[in-house]
Each structure stands twice: as C-alpha cells, then as structure tokens.
Design an enzyme around this catalytic site. Structure first.
Site, PDB file in Angstrom:
ATOM      1  N   TYR A   1      -0.737  -1.128  10.232  1.00  0.00           N
ATOM      2  CA  TYR A   1      -0.897  -1.423   8.804  1.00  0.00           C
ATOM      3  C   TYR A   1       0.329  -0.909   8.028  1.00  0.00           C
ATOM      4  O   TYR A   1       0.949  -1.643   7.260  1.00  0.00           O
ATOM      5  CB  TYR A   1      -2.174  -0.741   8.325  1.00  0.00           C
TER       6      TYR A   1
ATOM      7  N   SER B   1       0.867  -1.186   0.000  1.00  0.00           N
ATOM      8  CA  SER B   1       0.000   0.000   0.000  1.00  0.00           C
ATOM      9  C   SER B   1       0.895   1.225   0.000  1.00  0.00           C
ATOM     10  O   SER B   1       2.046   1.159   0.476  1.00  0.00           O
ATOM     11  CB  SER B   1      -0.845   0.011   1.283  1.00  0.00           C
TER      12      SER B   1
HETATM   13  N1  LIG Z   1      -8.684  -1.245  -1.020  1.00  0.00           N
HETATM   14  C1  LIG Z   1      -7.726  -0.337  -0.938  1.00  0.00           C
HETATM   15  O1  LIG Z   1      -7.954   0.887  -1.057  1.00  0.00           O
HETATM   16  C2  LIG Z   1      -6.300  -0.772  -0.717  1.00  0.00           C
HETATM   17  C3  LIG Z   1      -5.296   0.190  -0.789  1.00  0.00           C
HETATM   18  C4  LIG Z   1      -3.992  -0.206  -0.608  1.00  0.00           C
HETATM   19  C5  LIG Z   1      -3.685  -1.532  -0.368  1.00  0.00           C
HETATM   20  N2  LIG Z   1      -4.675  -2.451  -0.285  1.00  0.00           N
HETATM   21  C6  LIG Z   1      -4.294  -3.838  -0.022  1.00  0.00           C
HETATM   22  O2  LIG Z   1      -4.842  -4.687  -1.003  1.00  0.00           O
HETATM   23  C7  LIG Z   1      -5.112  -5.973  -0.424  1.00  0.00           C
HETATM   24  C8  LIG Z   1      -6.569  -6.360  -0.675  1.00  0.00           C
HETATM   25  O3  LIG Z   1      -7.403  -5.393  -0.093  1.00  0.00           O
HETATM   26  P1  LIG Z   1      -8.957  -5.275  -0.456  1.00  0.00           P
HETATM   27  O4  LIG Z   1      -9.333  -3.870  -0.183  1.00  0.00           O
HETATM   28  O5  LIG Z   1      -9.207  -5.870  -1.786  1.00  0.00           O
HETATM   29  O6  LIG Z   1      -9.630  -6.204   0.661  1.00  0.00           O
HETATM   30  P2  LIG Z   1     -11.124  -6.840   0.696  1.00  0.00           P
HETATM   31  O7  LIG Z   1     -12.034  -6.088  -0.226  1.00  0.00           O
HETATM   32  O8  LIG Z   1     -11.468  -6.880   2.131  1.00  0.00           O
HETATM   33  O9  LIG Z   1     -10.932  -8.320   0.109  1.00  0.00           O
HETATM   34  C9  LIG Z   1     -10.374  -9.219   0.914  1.00  0.00           C
HETATM   35  C10 LIG Z   1     -10.296 -10.601   0.268  1.00  0.00           C
HETATM   36  O10 LIG Z   1      -9.362 -11.312   1.053  1.00  0.00           O
HETATM   37  C11 LIG Z   1     -10.027 -12.387   1.755  1.00  0.00           C
HETATM   38  N3  LIG Z   1      -9.454 -12.428   3.104  1.00  0.00           N
HETATM   39  C12 LIG Z   1      -9.502 -11.471   4.059  1.00  0.00           C
HETATM   40  N4  LIG Z   1      -8.839 -11.894   5.162  1.00  0.00           N
HETATM   41  C13 LIG Z   1      -8.363 -13.134   4.881  1.00  0.00           C
HETATM   42  C14 LIG Z   1      -7.603 -14.077   5.608  1.00  0.00           C
HETATM   43  N5  LIG Z   1      -7.188 -13.834   6.855  1.00  0.00           N
HETATM   44  N6  LIG Z   1      -7.271 -15.234   5.002  1.00  0.00           N
HETATM   45  C15 LIG Z   1      -7.683 -15.502   3.736  1.00  0.00           C
HETATM   46  N7  LIG Z   1      -8.416 -14.659   3.000  1.00  0.00           N
HETATM   47  C16 LIG Z   1      -8.757 -13.480   3.570  1.00  0.00           C
HETATM   48  C17 LIG Z   1     -11.515 -12.034   1.719  1.00  0.00           C
HETATM   49  O11 LIG Z   1     -12.353 -13.180   1.836  1.00  0.00           O
HETATM   50  P3  LIG Z   1     -12.885 -13.689   3.293  1.00  0.00           P
HETATM   51  O12 LIG Z   1     -13.405 -12.487   3.990  1.00  0.00           O
HETATM   52  O13 LIG Z   1     -13.915 -14.717   2.955  1.00  0.00           O
HETATM   53  O14 LIG Z   1     -11.708 -14.279   3.984  1.00  0.00           O
HETATM   54  C18 LIG Z   1     -11.593 -11.405   0.331  1.00  0.00           C
HETATM   55  O15 LIG Z   1     -11.554 -12.401  -0.659  1.00  0.00           O
HETATM   56  C19 LIG Z   1      -4.738  -5.852   1.049  1.00  0.00           C
HETATM   57  O16 LIG Z   1      -3.432  -6.315   1.262  1.00  0.00           O
HETATM   58  C20 LIG Z   1      -4.806  -4.354   1.300  1.00  0.00           C
HETATM   59  O17 LIG Z   1      -3.989  -3.957   2.375  1.00  0.00           O
HETATM   60  C21 LIG Z   1      -5.984  -2.113  -0.439  1.00  0.00           C
END
Ligand SMILES: NC(=O)c1ccc[n+]([C@@H]2O[C@H](COP(=O)([O-])OP(=O)(O)OC[C@H]3O[C@@H](n4cnc5c(N)ncnc54)[C@H](OP(=O)(O)O)[C@@H]3O)[C@@H](O)[C@H]2O)c1
Length: 271
Positions: free
Chosen positions: A168, A154
C-alpha cells in the site's frame, strides 16, 4: 464595483459547469468527494464494482438535486477502464475538467507472506488505474480551461505505518512521484495535477480495524493525532474541491496532507 468583486470571487470558489470523474464514489472518501464537487455545481460521473450500491447512491444524489451519473467499473481492469472512459466521454460529449483517482485498497500482511497476486491487485488498483485513467483523460482535459487531476494517496506514502502495509505504502509513495511528474509534464497543456494524502478517515474500509485498535488502546487518537480524532470523508472532499476550483489556479504538483496533524506528531514512531 463591490458587486463585481463579489461575483468574480464567487466564480473562483465554484465548480459550476465543471465536469468531473471520481472513481469509487459510492462510499467513504470517494462519496465525500462526489458530494462536495456536485454541491459546488459540478456534473459528476462516478464508478464502483457493486451495481446495487451504485443504484442506491445515484438515487440519493438525484433526490438531493445533485447531478451525478455513473456506471460499473473495476478500475483494476484495463479493459474496464477503457470502457469507463468511453462512457464518460459519451456522457459529457467529449469534455472533462476534473479526474479524481480515488480508489485504493490495502492487503495487510507481513512482507514475507505477500504473494504475487497481492502485489498485482494492490498495484493495479491503486497505481496503474490512476496512471492509465490519466492517460485516457488527457485529450479531454486538454480542452478544458481549468483542468485538474487529483490523486488520493495516504500519509502511508510518506511513512511506514504500524500495521504491515508495505505494498500500500509503495503505491501511495509512487503516486506522489506521479503527481509531481505529471504536474511538470502537463503544465504546458494547462492541466494541474495535485494529490491529497489523508490520515485516518472514518470509512467502511477502516471501521473494523479502527474499532479493534480502540479496544486495545482507547487513547490512540488523543495520543497520536493532534486534533485527537479520525477525519470524516467530507474533510477530504473539501480540499479536493479547493484544488479543482479556479481559486487554486497557481497550485500544481502539491501533496496536500489531510491528517489532523498526525504526520507532524510523528504517529508512526515505535512506542
Ligand atoms: N479511509 C482512510 O483512513 C484512508 C486513509 C488514507 C488514504 N485513503 C485512501 O482513500 C481512498 C478511498 O478509501 P476509502 O477508505 O474511502 O475506501 P472505501 O470506504 O472502501 O470506499 C471505496 C469506494 O471505492 C469503490 N471501489 C473499491 N474498489 C474498487 C475498484 N476496484 N474499482 C472501482 N471502484 C472500487 C467502492 O465501491 P465497490 O466496493 O462497489 O467497488 C467504494 O465506492 C483510497 O485510495 C485509500 O487508500 C483512505
């Protein structure tokens, strides 16, 4: 001759025949990555904690003609990571070309309110998971002709951000160092290691917070993000795919920022 060039280029911009593991692929950025890799020809394995959302996504991918399998795993658990890698090895007969460490979470509390449990869950989910899965995947990746590990970090790994995300940011910054360290160590094994660092991406994890923010400040994105909007999961999936394809064969140890220009604009200065 021209046909020869075209077919060589087409092969360099393809993932046909590749085998990939993407953690957390049922929603958000992880789903964007699975969609992109599978559409480019890869066979993908993914995991998540919820069996119902995994079953729903697997059906959607099958209906779309994409080759995606998966199983339940909480990547914060060491025994479950061991079990996941065994399932992946069984599914791909001991072969793996791509590991994408995507799962991450944030516990948003001021530093003085953070507990030992908060520390442990953020570190085990965001950092230890990718560190350990990389160790477990190494023997399979070493057999590949074009192996890649991708960490999803991130821009919070570079800059403290407005809401309290100390833990984080610590894990994401460490992920940048892990990327560079593994890229250096495993170059001899022909494993490239890169990282994609998104800015604000529209996903389930951020929707509520972003909506609340926009109520307070409707001009937030136009003031802070040069491209004046949030990103979409597929806009992270695409650079991940690029970093796995043979066309990026000389890229390793790179942190690829995908943020609509947020960092160059100095988003996180106090206003
Ligand atoms: N969204 C943003 O703005 C943003 C910005 C910068 C970086 N990121 C990074 O991008 C990555 C994905 O973020 P996102 O926003 O796409 O998250 P998200 O929308 O919450 O999606 C999370 C996905 O990961 C799974 N998951 C969550 N916890 C898990 C665990 N402990 N074990 C296995 N699967 C798990 C969830 O399924 P289940 O809930 O069924 O487990 C879901 O498939 C992260 O590393 C985040 O830090 C996101």
């Amino acid at each position: 001759m021209a046909d020869d060039l075209k077919s060589r280029l087409a092969a360099r911009w393809s993932l046909q025949g590749y085998k990939a593991l993407v953690t957390g692929g049922t929603a958000g950025i992880g789903k964007g990555i699975v969609d992109e890799l599978a559409a480019l020809g890869a066979s993908v394995y993914t995991c998540a904690r919820s069996s119902s959302s995994l079953a729903d996504r697997l059906k959607e991918w099958k209906d779309a003609g994409l080759d995606v399998a998966g199983s339940i795993c909480d990547v914060s658990s060491r025994p479950q990571r061991l079990e996941l890698m065994k399932s992946v090895s069984d599914h791909f007969a001991g072969n793996l070309d791509i590991l994408v460490n995507n799962v991450g979470l944030s516990v948003e509390k001021p530093m003085l309110e953070q507990t030992e449990d908060d520390y442990n869950i953020v570190f085990s989910t965001n950092l230890e998971s990718g560190y350990h899965l990389s160790q477990l995947a190494h023997p399979m990746l070493k057999l590949s002709k074009n192996a890649s590990i991708i960490f999803v970090s991130s821009i919070a790994g570079y800059h403290p951000i407005a809401h309290p995300t100390t833990l984080y940011g610590m894990t994401k910054g460490a992920m940048h160092q892990l990327t560079k360290s593994l890229a250096y160590q495993w170059a001899k094994d022909m494993i490239r290691v890169n990282c994609v660092a998104p800015g604000g991406i529209e996903t389930e994890a951020t929707r509520e917070r972003i909506n609340a923010l926009l109520v307070q400040d409707p001009t937030f994105f136009s003031r802070h993000v040069p491209l004046a909007r949030q990103g979409k999961p597929e806009e992270v999936g695409a650079p991940v795919a690029f970093l796995c394809m043979p066309c990026s064969s000389y890229c390793t140890g790179h942190i690829f920022v995908v943020d609509g220009g947020t960092v160059i604009n100095g988003l996180f200065q106090r206003s």
